[in-house]
Design a protein around this motif. Structure first.
Motif, PDB file in Angstrom:
ATOM      1  N   ASP A   1      50.421  36.236  26.353  1.00  0.00           N
ATOM      2  CA  ASP A   1      50.078  36.059  25.274  1.00  0.00           C
ATOM      3  C   ASP A   1      49.179  35.117  25.919  1.00  0.00           C
ATOM      4  N   VAL A   2      48.285  35.029  27.015  1.00  0.00           N
ATOM      5  CA  VAL A   2      47.292  33.873  27.216  1.00  0.00           C
ATOM      6  C   VAL A   2      45.872  34.215  27.111  1.00  0.00           C
ATOM      7  N   GLY A   3      45.495  35.088  25.628  1.00  0.00           N
ATOM      8  CA  GLY A   3      44.764  35.158  25.229  1.00  0.00           C
ATOM      9  C   GLY A   3      43.264  35.590  25.721  1.00  0.00           C
ATOM     10  N   PRO A   4      42.393  35.813  24.919  1.00  0.00           N
ATOM     11  CA  PRO A   4      41.602  37.012  26.240  1.00  0.00           C
ATOM     12  C   PRO A   4      40.164  36.151  26.751  1.00  0.00           C
ATOM     13  N   GLY A   5      40.218  36.724  27.904  1.00  0.00           N
ATOM     14  CA  GLY A   5      39.298  36.044  29.073  1.00  0.00           C
ATOM     15  C   GLY A   5      39.757  34.643  29.572  1.00  0.00           C
ATOM     16  N   VAL A   6      40.903  34.253  29.754  1.00  0.00           N
ATOM     17  CA  VAL A   6      41.627  33.026  30.647  1.00  0.00           C
ATOM     18  C   VAL A   6      41.273  33.287  31.483  1.00  0.00           C
ATOM     19  N   PHE A   7      40.782  34.258  32.023  1.00  0.00           N
ATOM     20  CA  PHE A   7      40.620  34.649  33.592  1.00  0.00           C
ATOM     21  C   PHE A   7      38.896  35.058  34.287  1.00  0.00           C
ATOM     22  N   ALA A   8      38.373  35.081  32.977  1.00  0.00           N
ATOM     23  CA  ALA A   8      36.867  35.087  32.922  1.00  0.00           C
ATOM     24  C   ALA A   8      35.791  33.921  33.711  1.00  0.00           C
ATOM     25  N   GLY A   9      37.195  32.840  33.387  1.00  0.00           N
ATOM     26  CA  GLY A   9      36.231  31.886  33.336  1.00  0.00           C
ATOM     27  C   GLY A   9      35.977  31.219  35.279  1.00  0.00           C
ATOM     28  N   ARG A  10      34.792  30.032  35.072  1.00  0.00           N
ATOM     29  CA  ARG A  10      34.878  29.794  36.476  1.00  0.00           C
ATOM     30  C   ARG A  10      35.936  28.228  36.660  1.00  0.00           C
ATOM     31  N   SER A  11      36.943  28.227  36.088  1.00  0.00           N
ATOM     32  CA  SER A  11      37.947  27.446  36.997  1.00  0.00           C
ATOM     33  C   SER A  11      39.146  27.894  36.234  1.00  0.00           C
ATOM     34  N   LEU A  12      40.355  27.780  37.032  1.00  0.00           N
ATOM     35  CA  LEU A  12      41.362  27.172  36.019  1.00  0.00           C
ATOM     36  C   LEU A  12      42.403  26.125  35.250  1.00  0.00           C
ATOM     37  N   ASN A  13      41.355  25.953  34.404  1.00  0.00           N
ATOM     38  CA  ASN A  13      41.597  24.979  34.112  1.00  0.00           C
ATOM     39  C   ASN A  13      42.317  25.253  31.998  1.00  0.00           C
ATOM     40  N   HIS A  14      41.285  26.748  32.254  1.00  0.00           N
ATOM     41  CA  HIS A  14      41.941  27.461  30.542  1.00  0.00           C
ATOM     42  C   HIS A  14      43.056  27.651  31.036  1.00  0.00           C
ATOM     43  N   PHE A  15      43.429  28.393  32.027  1.00  0.00           N
ATOM     44  CA  PHE A  15      44.848  28.409  32.252  1.00  0.00           C
ATOM     45  C   PHE A  15      45.500  27.706  32.511  1.00  0.00           C
ATOM     46  N   MET A  16      45.438  26.805  33.300  1.00  0.00           N
ATOM     47  CA  MET A  16      46.322  25.707  33.813  1.00  0.00           C
ATOM     48  C   MET A  16      47.252  25.227  31.733  1.00  0.00           C
ATOM     49  N   SER A  17      45.746  25.196  30.770  1.00  0.00           N
ATOM     50  CA  SER A  17      46.317  24.254  29.411  1.00  0.00           C
ATOM     51  C   SER A  17      47.453  25.041  28.852  1.00  0.00           C
ATOM     52  N   LEU A  18      47.706  26.466  29.042  1.00  0.00           N
ATOM     53  CA  LEU A  18      48.551  27.284  28.645  1.00  0.00           C
ATOM     54  C   LEU A  18      49.843  26.506  28.817  1.00  0.00           C
TER      55      LEU A  18
END
Length: 424
Positions: A64-81
């Protein structure tokens, strides 16, 4: 499943013993390629960047990381998890890279897509910097600077042994390794001048630091416990807080650094996670007097990270080492810096960057700035071939490296490099 920090782990990707990026490390970064110019998240393994977006597309990162978490321009979305997802992701990537695990190893088509040679990868700023705070936490550095400007009897200010001293810097000028640094201009007033003038800094310096990357937020009005602060630190980067000593000297009374620090701060492109650094925790120096209760630590929160700085003048082929020290010497740990930062009720945000302050050790060759190495310009440093430096000149390139030495492997940070170009 083997623990990701197990020294016996081996990857099916060949990794030399002195590589910064073995399977025990798995640092996160953001990269792009000429063939696919959209930045996405990757992990460093040996001489490759592993494209996590490709693994996600193929269903190999299916928790459960959610779709597209690794497609972004930064690690911020991933870190928020949060820390639970961080741990799951690291364990899964480690499993996929193991020499005896077939899922990725035996999928030739996916391997061709997912493994990008480092030489073909353009590395970007790895996270969106929400805020930047710089500290002054090395007792050796603070003492050296204090002796220079106030004398041995008044080297440390009265507050220094009671709290981590810091100031708010500029997130807008945090840049990734390889970004050229323009010599700043500002107000200058040498001691023998009656009035200030405006011009290019003549006493440009580096500061060898580590940066703690905040991966979880804390609400305004709340304070933190040691356990909460520990869970908020996602990882660390190498950090060079470029400093214009002459601009700073004139401006810093009474409120501290401003333009002398605001023009550039360089960080390494790979964020080494706190989890990867776990085997290298060390207790810091004894703190005397004992800190106030909110700053006291039950755990070892320093890290045994070897650090070195190389300086390459424009006429040189390779950098000459001018400093070798260790992060373990820091009097105030990064965790204490975070505790103090939030102690007033200051909200911390995902993507906040906490600079450790200049890292100096007890020996002369362990001084983490030219201000100290040249003793404020009075002892020019020999860097080879008859070249000396008191402060940085146009065309100089500064390279910082850092690593933790394990049993037969190292957990490294790569490097942070910047070259000085003339003022406009």
């Amino acid at each position: 499943m083997s623990h990701p920090n197990d020294p016996a782990l081996r990857s099916f990707i060949p990794v030399e013993a002195d590589s910064d990026f073995p399977i025990q490390n798995l640092p996160y970064g953001v990269f792009s390629t000429a063939a696919l110019p959209t930045p996405r998240v990757g992990v460093a393994i040996g001489d490759y960047a592993l494209d996590l977006w490709e693994l996600e597309q193929d269903g190999l990162l299916n928790f459960d990381v959610g779709p597209g978490v690794f497609a972004g321009r930064s690690l911020n979305h991933f870190m928020s998890l949060g820390p639970k997802v961080w741990a799951q992701t690291r364990a899964r990537i480690s499993e996929l890279l193991r020499h005896d695990h077939p899922e990725l190893r035996d999928n030739a088509q996916l391997r061709k897509l997912a493994f990008v040679p480092m030489k073909d990868a353009k590395l970007h700023l790895p996270f969106a910097v929400s805020g930047y705070t710089d500290f002054y936490a090395s007792k050796e550095h603070a003492s050296n600077v204090g002796i220079m400007f106030r004398g041995k009897d008044n080297a440390l200010q009265p507050n220094w042994l009671h709290m981590p001293i810091g100031y708010n810097g500029r997130a807008s000028t945090v840049v990734v390794s390889g970004t050229r640094v323009q010599r700043p201009r500002g107000q200058l007033k040498p001691p023998n001048a009656e009035l200030p003038s405006f011009g290019a800094s003549r006493r440009l310096d580096f500061e060898l630091e580590m940066g703690a990357v905040i991966g979880q937020a804390s609400p305004m009005g709340e304070t933190l416990t040691e356990a909460q602060a520990e869970e908020m630190i996602f990882g660390f980067v190498l950090l060079n807080d470029w400093s214009a000593r002459d601009i700073q000297q004139w401006e810093y009374v009474p409120l501290g650094p401003f333009q002398g620090k605001a023009f550039a701060t360089s960080i390494s492109p790979w964020v080494v996670t706190s989890a990867a650094l776990e085997p290298f925790r060390r207790h810091g120096p004894k703190q005397d007097p004992a800190p106030l209760p909110y700053l006291q630590q039950a755990k070892a929160n320093n890290y045994d990270i070897e650090l070195e700085v190389g300086l390459r003048a424009a006429s040189m082929n390779t950098p000459a080492r001018i400093c070798r020290t260790n992060f373990k010497y820091m009097y105030w740990s990064s965790l204490q810096q975070l505790l103090h930062h939030a102690s007033s009720g200051c909200a911390m945000n995902i993507g906040d960057l906490l600079g450790s302050g200049t890292i100096s050790g007890p020996e002369k060759n362990q001084r983490g700035s030219l201000l100290e190495i040249s003793w404020n310009g009075t002892e020019p440093a020999e860097i080879g071939s008859g070249i000396t430096r008191t402060f940085l000149e146009d065309g100089d390139s500064l390279v910082m490296r850092g690593w933790c030495q394990g049993d037969g492997y190292r957990v490294g940070f790569g490097e942070v490099e910047g070259t000085i170009v003339p003022a406009k």
